[in-house]
Design a protein around this motif. Sequence first.
Motif, PDB file in Angstrom:
ATOM      1  N   ASP A   1       0.854  -1.188   0.000  1.00  0.00           N
ATOM      2  CA  ASP A   1       0.000   0.000   0.000  1.00  0.00           C
ATOM      3  C   ASP A   1       0.889   1.237   0.000  1.00  0.00           C
ATOM      4  O   ASP A   1       1.958   1.229   0.609  1.00  0.00           O
ATOM      5  CB  ASP A   1      -0.876   0.048   1.264  1.00  0.00           C
ATOM      6  N   MET A   2       0.414   2.269  -0.654  1.00  0.00           N
ATOM      7  CA  MET A   2       1.207   3.485  -0.713  1.00  0.00           C
ATOM      8  C   MET A   2       0.352   4.697  -0.386  1.00  0.00           C
ATOM      9  O   MET A   2      -0.773   4.806  -0.860  1.00  0.00           O
ATOM     10  CB  MET A   2       1.805   3.641  -2.093  1.00  0.00           C
ATOM     11  N   ARG A   3       0.893   5.575   0.433  1.00  0.00           N
ATOM     12  CA  ARG A   3       0.246   6.854   0.689  1.00  0.00           C
ATOM     13  C   ARG A   3       1.190   7.930   0.178  1.00  0.00           C
ATOM     14  O   ARG A   3       2.390   7.890   0.449  1.00  0.00           O
ATOM     15  CB  ARG A   3      -0.005   7.036   2.193  1.00  0.00           C
ATOM     16  N   MET A   4       0.637   8.819  -0.607  1.00  0.00           N
ATOM     17  CA  MET A   4       1.458   9.831  -1.257  1.00  0.00           C
ATOM     18  C   MET A   4       1.062  11.177  -0.665  1.00  0.00           C
ATOM     19  O   MET A   4      -0.126  11.503  -0.606  1.00  0.00           O
ATOM     20  CB  MET A   4       1.096   9.771  -2.739  1.00  0.00           C
TER      21      MET A   4
ATOM     22  N   PHE B 254       4.776   7.014   1.495  1.00  0.00           N
ATOM     23  CA  PHE B 254       4.854   6.143   2.661  1.00  0.00           C
ATOM     24  C   PHE B 254       4.351   4.762   2.246  1.00  0.00           C
ATOM     25  O   PHE B 254       3.193   4.612   1.871  1.00  0.00           O
ATOM     26  CB  PHE B 254       4.018   6.702   3.810  1.00  0.00           C
ATOM     27  N   TRP B 255       5.225   3.781   2.302  1.00  0.00           N
ATOM     28  CA  TRP B 255       4.870   2.415   1.915  1.00  0.00           C
ATOM     29  C   TRP B 255       4.513   1.624   3.157  1.00  0.00           C
ATOM     30  O   TRP B 255       5.161   1.764   4.193  1.00  0.00           O
ATOM     31  CB  TRP B 255       6.044   1.734   1.224  1.00  0.00           C
ATOM     32  N   SER B 256       3.497   0.798   3.061  1.00  0.00           N
ATOM     33  CA  SER B 256       3.147  -0.058   4.197  1.00  0.00           C
ATOM     34  C   SER B 256       2.585  -1.372   3.686  1.00  0.00           C
ATOM     35  O   SER B 256       2.302  -1.498   2.485  1.00  0.00           O
ATOM     36  CB  SER B 256       2.112   0.645   5.085  1.00  0.00           C
ATOM     37  N   ASN B 257       2.410  -2.305   4.625  1.00  0.00           N
ATOM     38  CA  ASN B 257       1.737  -3.550   4.287  1.00  0.00           C
ATOM     39  C   ASN B 257       2.420  -4.344   3.173  1.00  0.00           C
ATOM     40  O   ASN B 257       1.761  -4.940   2.337  1.00  0.00           O
ATOM     41  CB  ASN B 257       0.310  -3.212   3.838  1.00  0.00           C
ATOM     42  N   TYR B 258       3.756  -4.292   3.145  1.00  0.00           N
ATOM     43  CA  TYR B 258       4.502  -5.090   2.161  1.00  0.00           C
ATOM     44  C   TYR B 258       4.215  -6.578   2.376  1.00  0.00           C
ATOM     45  O   TYR B 258       4.318  -7.074   3.487  1.00  0.00           O
ATOM     46  CB  TYR B 258       6.006  -4.876   2.337  1.00  0.00           C
TER      47      TYR B 258
END
Lengths: 427, 263
Positions: free
Chosen positions: B49-52, B239-243
């Motif tokens: 997931d990515m938040r920009m 911001f990357w998460s949940n890889y």
Amino acid sequence: MKKSLLTASLLVMPLISMGWEFRGEVALEGRYFTQDSPYPEADYSTNGSAYLKPEIFHEWNDRDDLFTFIPYARVDENDSERTHWDIRELSWIHVGDGWESRVGIRKVFWGVTEGRHLVDIINQTDQVDQVDGEEKLGQPMINFSLVRNWGIVDLFILPGFRERTFAGEEGRPRTPLPVSDDALYESSKEDGRVDFAIRYQQYFSNGIEMALSHFSGTSRDPLLIPQNLTSAELQSLILTGVLPAGSDPEFTPLYNVIDQTGLELQYLQNGWLWKLEGISRSGQGERFYALDGGFEYTQVGLFGSATDLGWILEYIWEDRDDSLASPLASDVLLGTRFTFNDVASTEILAGIIYDTEEEEKAISFESSRRFGNNLKATLEARFYTDAADPLSPSALYRDALRNINTNPGLGPISRSDFVQAELVYYF
Amino acid sequence: MTFRLLTASLAFALAFPLHANAQTPEERGLEIARTADARGDGFGDFQADMRMVLITKRGDQAERELRVKTLEGKGDEGDKSLTIFDTPRDVRGTAMLTFSYKTKDDDQWLYLPALRRVKTIASRNKSGPFMGSEFSFEDMRGQEVEKYTYKYLRDEACGELTCYVMERYPTDEHSGYTKMVVWLDKAEYRTWKVDYYDRRGSLLKTLEASDFSQYQDKFWQPAKMSMVNHQTGKATDLFWSNYQYDTGLSEADFNQNSLKRAR
């Protein structure tokens, strides 16, 4: 009130937690017509309208099963026909190994061109909703899709026919005569006929994409026939050439059973996207062919800015008898799209469709941008220039009686230029 | 014993400079790029997931959220990826399918949910901004070794680590850059920093990656990537998460049917 809200949230909350998703959009639209209406019943210059489109989704079995429900409702200030509702989607998709089944009410789009969606035939057009014909009514279907290395094959069983929606007498733009609710069908089963369609599509890594399709069933395009006169009224019309006072002239839509074969071709090379759509249709008068072909090209980073400028040029052609011809029988579409690539996703789209035979022009302008995270505003204008005035009801009947059918061109929608502002809130 | 040690060190002293001389800075750069690339090989598939966060010069912020699913290409094939947009809400449900290739332009399709329509992306838009951010389309895509030439510059301390510093030149004439300077740490070949030079050769942007975590005992991914545009003063944080690795994605998740129900 509070109690019912609480009950509602008690009902909805567990649904959300069980993988249900609820969202949607609500919009306000205002139109200003720049000319006087040719029709006394539609004698106004401003119109307000609003729509609500909630969407409910549910997925289970690790996303191998998907449920979608999208009802739609619009209210219109002046046109009671445009105040309408529909189920845009109520469907269950099941994903198998190399196949998918999609059952219920759905919307399916086929095609590659921008000027005229010739091949697209599964759904009926919600004409009263949007004049550009991009809004569609939900179509009941059983669709089976097969994915193989050599392409995707889609089979459709289409039970239940949807009649096209038309603006009412108070609508702008509208048809020269009101359209009757009592449609005529070639099929003895009327709107209960089960239609079939098949489509094969393939993509090749050299930039070529193609699709072949065939549809067999009730045409989505009706022929509009002036009718609903008593024999006395008809006599009077024949003798005097004028409809007698008190007559109630109407168009009756006639839905023929047709067979239509469609081709979609696309070729991408060096940023040039070449497109072609063609159909051959039988069952509505003589067999005819129609084509829409052209290209799309984007100039990236205009003058060193972040703005892209896209160009669309298409030629639209049809070899149908004049009496049945679409207003797009020999037309050129030139479109430009400015994409600013900014935070608000600002876009401006301007297009002109020029009829090379009648020399009529339809000009459209659309721009949109976002405000914040949930709000989008669009500004739109449509102008029809050099279009002849619509025929009077008497003239329409006289021509019908003499079996003279002239290409109506843009006549029916002339003098309905408008500017529109719309605000959409996404929840 | 002493004699053997001596011969060994002599041999080493003779061999090492010879080895260093045989490798030009260009070859050294390519070797580093290959090693870094090989360290990312074999991931199979992953989702994240990515938040920009888009930040204007004045400090105003706007956010975008999206999800990425990627399937590694087998052998010489490029990767396939699916990007699903969640916010801003007007683009929710929009999805992009990308087939990347090592030596030619990617094939890309965009699914527009309102029209139920899949459109081929025709534009060779590499330098254009991705969703209005400071990341361009070419910054967001896979960095295949074949798409650049290289030149090793020097070793340099970067934080507590030592980094290789090298230049990278795009071979694609439609790239928005003439050169990039890349800092990779010698221990794990993670990219910590990239300076981007525009077509006029001036410094345009700087990317800095941080908060790396290791997945599957092998793959390092940053939780944050910050891109600063020196010419406009604007910035974008990713911001990357949940890889997640090994999620069971297959070819069937990357075709036009799956694109239409991506959500």
